[in-house]
Design an enzyme around this catalytic site. Structure first.
Site, PDB file in Angstrom:
ATOM      1  N   LYS A   1       0.824  -1.209   0.000  1.00  9.22           N
ATOM      2  CA  LYS A   1       0.000   0.000   0.000  1.00  9.22           C
ATOM      3  C   LYS A   1       0.855   1.254   0.000  1.00  9.22           C
ATOM      4  O   LYS A   1       0.496   2.264  -0.610  1.00  9.22           O
ATOM      5  CB  LYS A   1      -0.957   0.018   1.196  1.00  9.22           C
TER       6      LYS A   1
ATOM      7  N   LYS B   1      -7.409 -13.890  -8.538  1.00  9.96           N
ATOM      8  CA  LYS B   1      -8.611 -13.962  -7.722  1.00  9.96           C
ATOM      9  C   LYS B   1      -9.598 -12.860  -8.130  1.00  9.96           C
ATOM     10  O   LYS B   1      -9.172 -11.761  -8.491  1.00  9.96           O
ATOM     11  CB  LYS B   1      -8.165 -13.741  -6.266  1.00  9.96           C
TER      12      LYS B   1
ATOM     13  N   LYS C   1     -12.599  -7.433  -5.087  1.00 15.05           N
ATOM     14  CA  LYS C   1     -13.672  -6.475  -4.863  1.00 15.05           C
ATOM     15  C   LYS C   1     -13.291  -5.074  -5.332  1.00 15.05           C
ATOM     16  O   LYS C   1     -14.130  -4.191  -5.381  1.00 15.05           O
ATOM     17  CB  LYS C   1     -14.112  -6.488  -3.388  1.00 15.05           C
TER      18      LYS C   1
END
Ligand code: TRP
Length: 331
Positions: free
Chosen positions: A113, A195, A198
């Site tokens: 991040k 994967k 979201k």
């Protein structure tokens, strides 16, 4: 005997996907009878990156409604917003004093991040795992169903708990990863090696559980497959088709054998259409309930309030113990 406590949190960012539904939420529904489950909307965690306030507020409430629409039951489980229970940040402060900066700097997610948001490497980003530790330890959680990406954060939670327990006396339950019945893993419709995420920037890669039927059908029609024509389960050589088979079998209740028998040589187009239709059909009652809930904000806020009250009751007990042990003056 008391039931074991399971805690899980979700950041209200991006969308809740059919991958989250198949891999996690549908299993949680079954856990609700055997465990005391606590499901938190981790709305403080997601403040570590900039959010647009009006959108953020709406999304957090929408996530809450989606949880309920999926069948998480506020009478069996505790459903609440993390930010409504001040004890989370209160415990975080104390745990901060038992966590080393070096440990936090070594966290994979922090490094990722920090690289991604190089202009905003704030203290929250570094301290994120300690807030997560507080979420978990506040409720004397035994089990945390975590994906591989959160494993390291659970490990540090355990380290902090053990450290505190050893310095004082047993205070926190040391949580373990929940490895029960695992849901199937769902991959991106566009890059079946990854994967389903979201927060994938490519809207065609993931499907939301409250998506409009037209849009769902289009996404399945566009799903990446391969240059053969046979529908066959072979994750290694046919990741796209195999992923669609997983989705169809989970959402439409068909076995792989059945799928191969019915769609094996009918061509990909009709198979993809069947996948889309199964997903639309399965999500229909969820979407209807979601729309109804979003039209009744007062009800949602009441459920959240009641959830926060139940959570606070447990959280306060832990905080009292913690404060006494570290030597704060009683009130
Ligand atoms: N950090 C988790 C994630 O991004 C969300 C989360 C917050 C969480 N608090 C938690 C998960 C406590 C499990 C337990 O997925």
């Amino acid at each position: 005997m008391d039931k074991k406590i399971i805690y899980s949190g979700i950041q209200p960012t991006g969308i809740i996907t059919i991958g989250n539904y198949i891999g996690a939420i549908s299993n949680w529904l079954k856990l609700q009878d055997d465990y005391d489950c606590i499901f938190g909307i981790a709305d403080l965690h997601a403040l570590t990156v900039r959010q647009v306030p009006a959108e953020y507020r709406k999304r957090a409430l929408s996530f809450f409604a989606q949880y309920i629409a999926c069948g998480l039951d506020h009478e069996k489980s505790i459903l609440y917003f993390q930010s409504h229970v001040a004890e989370h940040t209160e415990l975080q402060w104390i745990l901060n004093c038992f966590t080393y900066i070096g440990e936090m700097q070594r966290m994979t997610q922090f490094k990722d991040k920090a690289a991604k948001h190089a202009d905003n490497i704030n203290m929250g980003l570094l301290d994120y795992p300690v807030l997560m530790a507080a979420d978990i330890l506040l409720y004397q959680t035994s089990l945390v169903p975590v994906g591989i990406d959160q494993k390291q954060h659970l490990e540090i939670t355990r380290d902090i708990a053990v450290r505190f327990n050893n310095l004082y006396s047993p205070t926190f339950t040391v949580p373990e990863a929940y490895i029960g019945e695992r849901g199937a893993k769902v991959f991106s419709l566009q890059q079946p090696g990854q994967k389903m995420s979201k927060s994938d920037p490519d809207p065609n890669a993931s499907v939301s559980i409250i998506e409009e039927p037209d849009s769902i059908m289009k996404k399945f029609a566009r799903a990446v497959t391969d240059s053969e024509t046979v529908v066959r389960y072979d994750p290694e050589n046919k990741p796209g088709i195999s992923n669609l088979m997983v989705i169809l079998s989970e959402m439409g209740g068909m076995s792989f054998d059945e799928i191969e028998r019915v769609y094996g040589d009918k061509g990909y187009a009709s198979f993809k259409k069947a996948c889309g239709e199964a997903v639309v059909e399965r999500l229909k009652p969820i979407k209807e309930e979601y729309d109804r809930l979003m039209g009744d904000k007062e009800y949602l806020l009441n459920v959240a309030k009641e959830g926060a009250e139940k959570a606070r009751r447990i959280a306060r007990r832990t905080m009292q113990k913690v404060k006494r042990k570290v030597g704060l003056v009683e009130q």
